[in-house]
Design a protein around this motif. Structure first.
Motif, PDB file in Angstrom:
ATOM      1  N   ARG A 115      35.346  46.080  42.902  1.00 12.71           N
ATOM      2  CA  ARG A 115      34.400  45.091  43.226  1.00 12.71           C
ATOM      3  C   ARG A 115      32.953  45.507  43.342  1.00 12.71           C
ATOM      4  NH1 ARG A 115      36.888  39.829  45.438  1.00 12.71           N
ATOM      5  NH2 ARG A 115      34.815  39.667  46.590  1.00 12.71           N
ATOM      6  N   VAL A 116      32.799  46.500  44.032  1.00 18.93           N
ATOM      7  CA  VAL A 116      31.325  47.069  44.319  1.00 18.93           C
ATOM      8  C   VAL A 116      30.678  47.440  42.917  1.00 18.93           C
ATOM      9  CG1 VAL A 116      31.583  47.773  46.568  1.00 18.93           C
ATOM     10  CG2 VAL A 116      32.003  49.476  44.838  1.00 18.93           C
ATOM     11  N   HIS A 117      31.762  47.708  41.847  1.00 21.42           N
ATOM     12  CA  HIS A 117      31.230  48.075  40.586  1.00 21.42           C
ATOM     13  C   HIS A 117      30.934  46.757  39.786  1.00 21.42           C
ATOM     14  CE1 HIS A 117      32.221  52.223  41.529  1.00 21.42           C
ATOM     15  NE2 HIS A 117      31.419  52.388  40.443  1.00 21.42           N
ATOM     16  N   GLY A 118      31.266  45.583  40.222  1.00 25.75           N
ATOM     17  CA  GLY A 118      31.327  44.483  39.511  1.00 25.75           C
ATOM     18  C   GLY A 118      32.362  44.078  38.921  1.00 25.75           C
ATOM     19  N   GLY A 119      33.502  44.804  38.990  1.00 27.35           N
ATOM     20  CA  GLY A 119      34.655  44.624  38.080  1.00 27.35           C
ATOM     21  C   GLY A 119      35.930  44.052  39.123  1.00 27.35           C
ATOM     22  N   THR A 120      37.031  44.060  38.509  1.00 27.12           N
ATOM     23  CA  THR A 120      38.220  43.439  39.194  1.00 27.12           C
ATOM     24  C   THR A 120      39.380  44.588  39.005  1.00 27.12           C
ATOM     25  OG1 THR A 120      38.858  42.391  36.968  1.00 27.12           O
ATOM     26  CG2 THR A 120      37.502  41.046  38.454  1.00 27.12           C
ATOM     27  N   LEU A 121      40.297  44.227  40.030  1.00 27.67           N
ATOM     28  CA  LEU A 121      41.680  44.929  39.942  1.00 27.67           C
ATOM     29  C   LEU A 121      42.579  43.878  40.104  1.00 27.67           C
ATOM     30  CD1 LEU A 121      42.410  48.208  40.192  1.00 27.67           C
ATOM     31  CD2 LEU A 121      43.132  47.524  42.419  1.00 27.67           C
ATOM     32  N   SER A 122      43.682  43.972  39.308  1.00 33.79           N
ATOM     33  CA  SER A 122      44.751  43.063  39.174  1.00 33.79           C
ATOM     34  C   SER A 122      46.205  43.849  39.178  1.00 33.79           C
ATOM     35  CB  SER A 122      44.532  41.707  38.505  1.00 33.79           C
ATOM     36  OG  SER A 122      44.323  42.418  37.045  1.00 33.79           O
ATOM     37  N   LEU A 123      47.134  43.130  39.808  1.00 29.01           N
ATOM     38  CA  LEU A 123      48.591  43.709  39.797  1.00 29.01           C
ATOM     39  C   LEU A 123      49.347  42.834  38.866  1.00 29.01           C
ATOM     40  CD1 LEU A 123      49.411  44.501  43.542  1.00 29.01           C
ATOM     41  CD2 LEU A 123      48.122  45.955  41.958  1.00 29.01           C
ATOM     42  N   MET A 124      50.141  43.492  38.265  1.00 32.77           N
ATOM     43  CA  MET A 124      51.098  42.712  37.255  1.00 32.77           C
ATOM     44  C   MET A 124      52.302  43.389  36.994  1.00 32.77           C
ATOM     45  SD  MET A 124      48.667  42.417  34.167  1.00 32.77           S
ATOM     46  CE  MET A 124      47.066  42.171  34.763  1.00 32.77           C
ATOM     47  N   ASN A 125      53.190  42.921  36.437  1.00 34.66           N
ATOM     48  CA  ASN A 125      54.512  43.761  35.697  1.00 34.66           C
ATOM     49  C   ASN A 125      54.316  43.915  34.198  1.00 34.66           C
ATOM     50  OD1 ASN A 125      55.756  44.204  38.162  1.00 34.66           O
ATOM     51  ND2 ASN A 125      56.325  41.874  38.326  1.00 34.66           N
ATOM     52  N   ARG A 126      54.948  44.834  33.834  1.00 36.13           N
ATOM     53  CA  ARG A 126      54.911  45.424  32.352  1.00 36.13           C
ATOM     54  C   ARG A 126      55.233  44.039  31.356  1.00 36.13           C
ATOM     55  NH1 ARG A 126      55.541  51.037  31.234  1.00 36.13           N
ATOM     56  NH2 ARG A 126      56.237  50.423  29.062  1.00 36.13           N
ATOM     57  N   GLN A 127      54.664  43.916  30.379  1.00 42.05           N
ATOM     58  CA  GLN A 127      54.658  42.652  29.655  1.00 42.05           C
ATOM     59  C   GLN A 127      55.447  42.853  28.264  1.00 42.05           C
ATOM     60  OE1 GLN A 127      50.601  41.857  29.465  1.00 42.05           O
ATOM     61  NE2 GLN A 127      50.568  40.977  31.598  1.00 42.05           N
ATOM     62  N   ASP A 128      55.983  44.169  28.335  1.00 42.41           N
ATOM     63  CA  ASP A 128      56.581  44.584  27.125  1.00 42.41           C
ATOM     64  C   ASP A 128      58.252  44.514  27.114  1.00 42.41           C
ATOM     65  OD1 ASP A 128      57.136  46.583  28.935  1.00 42.41           O
ATOM     66  OD2 ASP A 128      56.411  48.146  27.276  1.00 42.41           O
ATOM     67  N   GLY A 129      58.712  43.715  28.321  1.00 40.58           N
ATOM     68  CA  GLY A 129      60.162  43.661  28.620  1.00 40.58           C
ATOM     69  C   GLY A 129      60.877  44.405  29.460  1.00 40.58           C
ATOM     70  N   SER A 130      60.219  45.867  29.406  1.00 37.77           N
ATOM     71  CA  SER A 130      60.498  46.868  30.300  1.00 37.77           C
ATOM     72  C   SER A 130      60.193  46.596  31.938  1.00 37.77           C
ATOM     73  CB  SER A 130      60.061  48.179  30.229  1.00 37.77           C
ATOM     74  OG  SER A 130      59.898  48.328  28.583  1.00 37.77           O
ATOM     75  N   SER A 131      60.974  47.211  32.738  1.00 39.92           N
ATOM     76  CA  SER A 131      60.653  46.955  34.138  1.00 39.92           C
ATOM     77  C   SER A 131      59.679  48.017  34.494  1.00 39.92           C
ATOM     78  CB  SER A 131      61.980  47.502  34.919  1.00 39.92           C
ATOM     79  OG  SER A 131      61.732  47.747  36.352  1.00 39.92           O
ATOM     80  N   GLY A 132      58.580  47.616  35.319  1.00 34.78           N
ATOM     81  CA  GLY A 132      57.714  48.515  35.712  1.00 34.78           C
ATOM     82  C   GLY A 132      56.307  47.741  36.052  1.00 34.78           C
ATOM     83  N   ALA A 133      55.449  48.561  36.881  1.00 35.84           N
ATOM     84  CA  ALA A 133      54.410  47.836  37.499  1.00 35.84           C
ATOM     85  C   ALA A 133      53.144  48.224  36.411  1.00 35.84           C
ATOM     86  CB  ALA A 133      53.904  48.245  38.879  1.00 35.84           C
ATOM     87  N   LEU A 134      52.135  47.272  36.315  1.00 36.63           N
ATOM     88  CA  LEU A 134      50.864  47.640  35.540  1.00 36.63           C
ATOM     89  C   LEU A 134      49.784  47.240  36.279  1.00 36.63           C
ATOM     90  CD1 LEU A 134      50.242  46.516  31.975  1.00 36.63           C
ATOM     91  CD2 LEU A 134      48.583  46.184  33.635  1.00 36.63           C
TER      92      LEU A 134
END
Lengths: 231, 531
Positions: free
Chosen positions: B495-514
């Motif tokens: 945020r101090v760089h003017g950006g964002t950070l977001s959590l999500m799960n892998r979107q290719d069908g595999s289990s895992g965090a992104l």
């Protein structure tokens, strides 16, 4: 052969624990609990390596570092709770060979000491050719080879690489590199470094984003991975 | 502006210098006095010549009249000088030149005497008048310089803004012997700050215009020359500043163009001194504020450094002591070795939490000021990979997918590197220890996107929702053990760089965090030209 290690640490428990750990590694630790004591011991015993804490009760650790460097060229590792890049750069520019932020795992500390030991064992004469993994740097011919590929070095690339080779794996700060290659007026122009380091990385690394030869310490500087000099 | 201010007592016949005192150059009371003295002198000389004519002779009488004319010329203005010359010649002719008691001149010798007396008298009158004028100008100049010097000395000794303004207003009022007023400008509008004499009625729109332009207005200036007062902006262009209004109506009505301009020039000099004094006061105040801020910052830094030292040193001691104990244990004493390793691991974990807490405090205090520079994405990712390789606590392997020829980014390299490293550590903690961790970096038209991907269990919906609700400054360590301080800090840094950070799960069908960090692009133009 590296054997005696001067530990400059005001915290008694930390100093004693560190001494015990070093003894277990067959090293000979000597503990100094103040800056003046450290300077006196260093003058009298010429230790093979110095571990220096910056927070000392009598003199600031950076001043101790400066005074030690006037008469002592032994490898010196700063171990401090101060972890800012500015502190690291200052200590390295004043002559520290490495900088570790507390708390540091003993394994990493021993690895750093061993690396310094290896550098000490290399001949003093500046070698024309150094090998890092499958990379061979020939400073005389201004060439480098990675695997079976040859690369030509431009004058600026050569100057930068020569500085890093000369440091024998020690961290070289941005300021030192900029001053050595572009002159004192260019110390703020870090983008020069980024451009040429990117070019060097293309030549030195198989995967530039997974470096094995040219290592970066963000905000501080660059170092070459441990290498072997060849006469 | 439309109502005339009250003026000091009129002195319409009295020529006054800028100090408000009579000049003696023809002011009514002085002219009268000089006229009386001149007449008395001529009467005295005529009486002496009349009664002692036989003894003095015509040459003596001529010298007596000549002396009288010189004295009158020296003490009075040009008009009286010339008048006394003419009267002296007339009296001489009427009383002492034959035929007497007429203005007829009978001989050439008498003509020569009278014309000579008149000529010499006029020349001497003119010279005496020039001398007097020079003396007056020099005196006037000395007074003006003296006044300006005194004002400057008084202003130099003053510390506070109020004192400077008060002195300035009073001095200027005393200088022109008329009313002066200070008007302060603030966000609410204009407000009378100080009055010396009578208060003026002014038009705020005119004051606003003058304050914005930073130029003086009023008689003998190029702006609002018909105003009955002068307006000087003392702190032009500042959001909050002061204007000085000085009565000029009498000046306009009574003074010649040159004298009025002289008054205006003198006022300008004092106003410049006042403006400089106020600027110095502002600079002193700014310096004092900066020093205080620096002291506060130094104190906070010392406190943080002290806390960091006091928290890290015992942890370092524990880790080192554990290593010392471990080295003294028998190879076969697995139970004790395991316990010692646990001590070291927990101390290491505690150390990371400590670092995170300190980093969060720095961010919240604004201490973590960005030290931006042009950074290479490849270098930052490479540094993280290298750091990971030096850790002995994990077997996870990192694979990078960094687009070639990415532009340099204007960011705080160590901080962004810390973010990626924290995300990798987080992935190591929750992903299988021997698994893969991927670091991706690519760009869109206006964003640089970093992604850290693992093959672990991924994030729960609750965790993702809780993280999205973070404002980047409040850690939510209690809400979910998966959301440690590390991620909160990463979000704050993005945020101090003017950006964002977001959590999500892998979107290719595999289990895992992104975990995805998006930073605004600020590319260096003509980068290759620099090479």
């Amino acid at each position: 052969m590296l054997c005696s290690v001067l530990i400059v640490e005001d915290d008694l428990e930390m100093g004693v624990s560190l001494s015990e750990s070093l003894k277990a590694q067959s090293l000979l630790p000597v503990l100094a609990r103040s800056g003046e004591e450290a300077i006196t011991i260093a003058k009298a015993q010429s230790p093979d390596c110095i571990l220096l804490d910056l927070g000392l009760p009598d003199i600031d650790g950076l001043e101790v570092l400066q005074r030690l460097r006037r008469f002592c060229s032994s490898p010196l590792i700063v171990i401090s709770a101060r972890g800012s890049e500015v502190q690291k750069v200052t200590a390295l520019d004043l002559g520290a060979d490495d900088y570790l932020v507390k708390p540091i795992g003993p394994c990493e500390l021993f690895a750093r000491i061993r690396a310094l030991q290896r550098r000490l064992q290399q001949p003093d004469t500046t070698s024309n050719e150094v090998r890092i993994g499958d990379v061979v740097i020939d400073l005389a011919l201004r060439k480098l080879r990675r695997g079976d590929r040859d690369f030509h070095l431009t004058p600026t690339e050569y100057s930068l690489l020569a500085q890093l080779v000369e440091a024998k794996g020690r961290l070289v700060t941005h300021r030192k590199l900029l001053t050595a290659v572009w002159g004192g007026d260019a110390v703020e122009q870090t983008h020069y470094l980024r451009i040429y380091m990117a070019r060097l990385r293309q030549k030195l690394e198989r995967v530039p984003a997974e470096p094995e030869v040219l290592l970066t310490e963000p905000g501080v500087g660059y170092r070459l991975a441990d290498f072997i000099s060849q006469a | 502006m439309n109502a005339a201010p009250h003026f000091a007592k009129s002195r319409w016949l009295t020529r006054t210098n800028v100090f408000g005192t009579s000049t003696g150059r023809g002011g009514y009371p002085i002219v009268l006095r000089q006229l009386v003295v001149g007449v008395m002198l001529l009467v005295t000389v005529t009486s002496i010549a009349y009664f002692w004519e036989q003894d003095l002779g015509i040459p003596g009488v001529v010298i007596l009249y000549f002396l009288a004319v010189v004295l009158v010329s020296y003490w009075s203005g040009l008009f009286l000088s010339v008048s006394s010359s003419v009267v002296a010649v007339g009296l001489m002719n009427y009383l002492f030149v034959d035929p007497r008691h007429t203005f007829f001149v009978g001989s050439a010798e008498s003509w020569v005497t009278l014309v000579g007396l008149l000529t010499v008298s006029l020349v001497v009158s003119s010279l005496a008048h020039s001398l007097q004028e020079s003396r007056f100008l020099a005196e006037n100049e000395r007074h003006r310089s003296e006044f300006a010097r005194e004002t400057l000395e008084l202003l130099i000794g003053l510390e506070s803004r109020q004192e400077i303004l008060s002195l300035g207003c009073n001095r200027i009022s005393a200088y022109v012997k008329r009313s002066a007023m200070l008007v302060s400008r603030s966000a609410e509008g204009f407000k009378t700050a100080r009055v010396a004499g009578e208060e003026f009625v002014y038009d705020p729109s005119v004051l606003r215009w003058i304050h914005r332009r930073g130029i003086a207005a009023g008689p003998f200036t190029d702006q609002f020359a018909s105003l009955p007062y002068w307006i000087f902006p003392l702190e032009p262009r500042y959001e909050e500043g002061v204007l000085l209004i000085v009565d000029a109506q009498e000046t306009r009505a009574a003074l010649a163009e040159s004298d009025g301009r002289e008054q205006y020039d003198d006022l300008k000099v004092i106003v410049q001194q006042l403006t400089l004094a106020l600027q110095n006061e502002r600079a002193r105040r700014g310096e004092s504020d900066a020093l205080k801020e620096r002291d506060d910052e130094t104190l906070r830094n010392r406190l943080l450094a002290s806390v960091a030292h006091d928290m890290r040193t015992p942890l370092a001691t524990i880790m080192t002591a554990a290593a010392a104990i471990e080295s003294s244990l028998d190879e076969g004493d697995l139970r004790k070795r395991h316990l010692v390793a646990t001590i070291a691991d927990e101390a290491g974990q505690m150390s990371k939490v400590t670092s995170n807490i300190l980093a969060m405090v720095r961010l919240q205090w604004g201490e973590q000021a960005l030290s931006a520079d042009w950074e290479s994405v490849e270098e930052l990712v490479g540094a993280v990979v290298n750091r990971h390789a030096n850790r002995s606590t994990t077997q996870a392997r990192i694979i990078t997918k960094v687009d070639p020829n990415l532009p340099f980014l204007w960011i705080d390299g160590p901080l962004i590197s810390q973010v990626i490293d924290n995300l990798v550590l987080n992935a190591c903690r929750y992903a299988p220890s021997t698994g893969l961790i991927e670091i991706h970096a690519h760009q869109t038209s206006d964003l640089m996107i970093f992604e850290v991907i693992d093959f672990g269990p991924g994030f729960s919906r609750a965790v993702i929702a809780a993280f999205d609700g973070l404002d980047g400054s409040t850690p939510v360590v209690d809400s979910d053990p998966l959301l440690g301080l590390g991620l909160s800090i990463c979000k704050a840094i993005a945020r101090v760089h003017g950006g964002t950070l977001s959590l999500m799960n892998r979107q290719d069908g595999s289990s895992g965090a992104l975990v995805r960090m998006c930073l605004p692009m600020r590319t260096l133009k003509s980068l290759h030209q620099l090479g």
